[in-house]
Design an enzyme around this catalytic site. Sequence first.
Site, PDB file in Angstrom:
ATOM      1  N   CYS A 114       5.635  -3.478 -26.298  1.00  0.00           N
ATOM      2  CA  CYS A 114       5.936  -5.020 -26.956  1.00  0.00           C
ATOM      3  C   CYS A 114       4.772  -5.641 -27.000  1.00  0.00           C
ATOM      4  CB  CYS A 114       6.912  -5.268 -25.563  1.00  0.00           C
ATOM      5  SG  CYS A 114       6.224  -6.233 -24.252  1.00  0.00           S
ATOM      6  N   CYS A 135       7.336  -7.955 -20.614  1.00  0.00           N
ATOM      7  CA  CYS A 135       8.780  -7.235 -20.736  1.00  0.00           C
ATOM      8  C   CYS A 135       9.223  -6.737 -19.511  1.00  0.00           C
ATOM      9  CB  CYS A 135       8.831  -6.293 -21.831  1.00  0.00           C
ATOM     10  SG  CYS A 135       8.241  -4.748 -21.668  1.00  0.00           S
ATOM     11  N   HIS A 184       6.584  -8.020  -1.333  1.00  0.00           N
ATOM     12  CA  HIS A 184       5.403  -8.240  -2.223  1.00  0.00           C
ATOM     13  C   HIS A 184       5.249  -7.352  -3.239  1.00  0.00           C
ATOM     14  CE1 HIS A 184       3.813 -11.429   0.825  1.00  0.00           C
ATOM     15  NE2 HIS A 184       4.662 -11.847   0.094  1.00  0.00           N
ATOM     16  N   ASP A 202       0.757  -1.226   0.087  1.00  0.00           N
ATOM     17  CA  ASP A 202      -0.010  -0.126  -0.223  1.00  0.00           C
ATOM     18  C   ASP A 202       0.750   1.277   0.071  1.00  0.00           C
ATOM     19  OD1 ASP A 202       0.860   0.222   2.594  1.00  0.00           O
ATOM     20  OD2 ASP A 202      -1.069  -0.773   3.472  1.00  0.00           O
TER      21      ASP A 202
HETATM   22  P1  OAD Z   1      -2.871 -11.282   7.187  1.00  0.00           P
HETATM   23  O1  OAD Z   1      -4.143 -10.909   6.676  1.00  0.00           O
HETATM   24  O2  OAD Z   1      -2.550 -12.779   6.932  1.00  0.00           O
HETATM   25  O3  OAD Z   1      -2.619 -11.110   8.696  1.00  0.00           O
HETATM   26  C1  OAD Z   1      -2.795  -9.983   9.309  1.00  0.00           C
HETATM   27  C2  OAD Z   1      -2.468 -10.046  10.597  1.00  0.00           C
HETATM   28  O4  OAD Z   1      -2.784  -8.551  11.239  1.00  0.00           O
HETATM   29  C3  OAD Z   1      -3.290 -10.943  11.659  1.00  0.00           C
HETATM   30  O5  OAD Z   1      -2.448 -11.824  12.222  1.00  0.00           O
HETATM   31  C4  OAD Z   1      -4.258 -10.116  12.501  1.00  0.00           C
HETATM   32  O6  OAD Z   1      -4.275 -10.700  13.607  1.00  0.00           O
HETATM   33  C5  OAD Z   1      -3.428  -8.747  12.464  1.00  0.00           C
HETATM   34  N1  OAD Z   1      -4.096  -7.725  12.920  1.00  0.00           N
HETATM   35  C6  OAD Z   1      -5.265  -7.430  12.341  1.00  0.00           C
HETATM   36  N2  OAD Z   1      -5.584  -6.400  12.959  1.00  0.00           N
HETATM   37  C7  OAD Z   1      -4.319  -5.691  13.610  1.00  0.00           C
HETATM   38  C8  OAD Z   1      -4.305  -4.400  14.101  1.00  0.00           C
HETATM   39  N3  OAD Z   1      -5.207  -3.571  14.073  1.00  0.00           N
HETATM   40  N4  OAD Z   1      -3.055  -4.083  14.324  1.00  0.00           N
HETATM   41  C9  OAD Z   1      -2.055  -5.171  14.414  1.00  0.00           C
HETATM   42  N5  OAD Z   1      -2.162  -6.386  13.813  1.00  0.00           N
HETATM   43  C10 OAD Z   1      -3.529  -6.658  13.486  1.00  0.00           C
HETATM   44  O7  OAD Z   1      -1.703 -10.579   6.407  1.00  0.00           O
HETATM   45  P2  OAD Z   1      -0.161 -10.814   6.230  1.00  0.00           P
HETATM   46  O8  OAD Z   1       0.450 -11.453   7.207  1.00  0.00           O
HETATM   47  O9  OAD Z   1       0.282  -9.228   5.813  1.00  0.00           O
HETATM   48  O10 OAD Z   1       0.474 -11.936   0.037  1.00  0.00           O
HETATM   49  O11 OAD Z   1      -0.322 -11.649   4.978  1.00  0.00           O
HETATM   50  C11 OAD Z   1       0.956 -11.865   4.118  1.00  0.00           C
HETATM   51  C12 OAD Z   1       0.647 -12.040   2.914  1.00  0.00           C
HETATM   52  O12 OAD Z   1      -0.658 -12.956   2.540  1.00  0.00           O
HETATM   53  C13 OAD Z   1       0.122 -10.911   2.087  1.00  0.00           C
HETATM   54  O13 OAD Z   1       1.073 -10.029   1.651  1.00  0.00           O
HETATM   55  C14 OAD Z   1      -0.784 -11.259   0.888  1.00  0.00           C
HETATM   56  C15 OAD Z   1      -1.315 -12.430   1.636  1.00  0.00           C
HETATM   57  O14 OAD Z   1      -2.095 -13.444   0.680  1.00  0.00           O
HETATM   58  C16 OAD Z   1       0.001 -11.695  -1.295  1.00  0.00           C
HETATM   59  O15 OAD Z   1      -0.699 -11.224  -1.913  1.00  0.00           O
HETATM   60  C17 OAD Z   1       1.044 -12.509  -2.280  1.00  0.00           C
END
Ligand code: OAD
Length: 254
Positions: A154, A132, A121, A106
């Site tokens: 391309c 390309c 990511h 973001d």
């Molecule tokens: P997740 O959605 O898997 O996890 C978000 C985490 O944030 C969870 O453990 C929640 O408990 C926690 N959470 C929720 N609200 C919160 C708050 N207010 N403050 C702090 N923590 C909070 O997201 P990511 O771990 O970022 O990849 O996921 C990793 C990757 O999986 C993403 O980058 C994406 C996704 O699939 C791709 O798109 C390739």
Amino acid sequence: MRIEMVEELRARVRRATKVVAFTGAGVSRESGLATFREGKDALWQRYRPEDLASPQAFLRHPETVWRWYGERFRGAASAQPNAAHLALARLAAVFPSYLLVTQNVDGLHQRAGSRGVVELHGTLHDARCHACARRMEMQRALDRSPDTPPRCECGGLYRPAVVWFGEMLPQDAMERAMREAAACDLLLAVGTSATVFPAAGLIELAHRGGAAVIEVNPEATAFSSLADLRLRAAAAAALPALEAEIRGCREGSA
Ligand code: OAD
């Protein structure tokens, strides 16, 4: 919110010279952006990843994928960094070496003032040609073609410059993150479920290398047991308090 660390952890924070902050979608929750897994508005509860976030999905339904990412880009561009992004940016001034590694696409860390962010990511703010790899700002690409991916010189199609399921992470970013995690003496894991490779791996690398690990997450995660301190709170509430406590340790006060 007030945070108090036990003396043993205070001493490790006081001595820390190399610090890694590792963030996930939870850090942007208080900016109004949805996480991927937990919660009723989580993206992967509403959409199937394989329908939107894979090269196969893009080749099958380029318009649908383009429009969905267009919406996510507009959401991110109109969101504001919150107190957690700002505190994580200020912490860079506290340690001799500080690297922020994020899984988020973001751009809110950069807008909060963080420099040299490692984006594992990719980013929603750029489009890149699927064939390309030529890049263009996402805003320009959407202005040119809001409903269907623009075509590159391309002949290939532009897509968001993010990493999809089944794709490799950018190798330089990945190597840097692993190297710094293995060598750091303090790792902050903020708002990540650490379910997707290499998230859990980075936290484990840091822990095995002898780093103190501080987790900020309202929920327990698979790696909570590795953490020396678990802050079960929203990132926007916990990070300013954690910053104050860290600064207190560094000044040797209290
Ligand atoms: P997740 O959605 O898997 O996890 C978000 C985490 O944030 C969870 O453990 C929640 O408990 C926690 N959470 C929720 N609200 C919160 C708050 N207010 N403050 C702090 N923590 C909070 O997201 P990511 O771990 O970022 O990849 O996921 C990793 C990757 O999986 C993403 O980058 C994406 C996704 O699939 C791709 O798109 C390739």
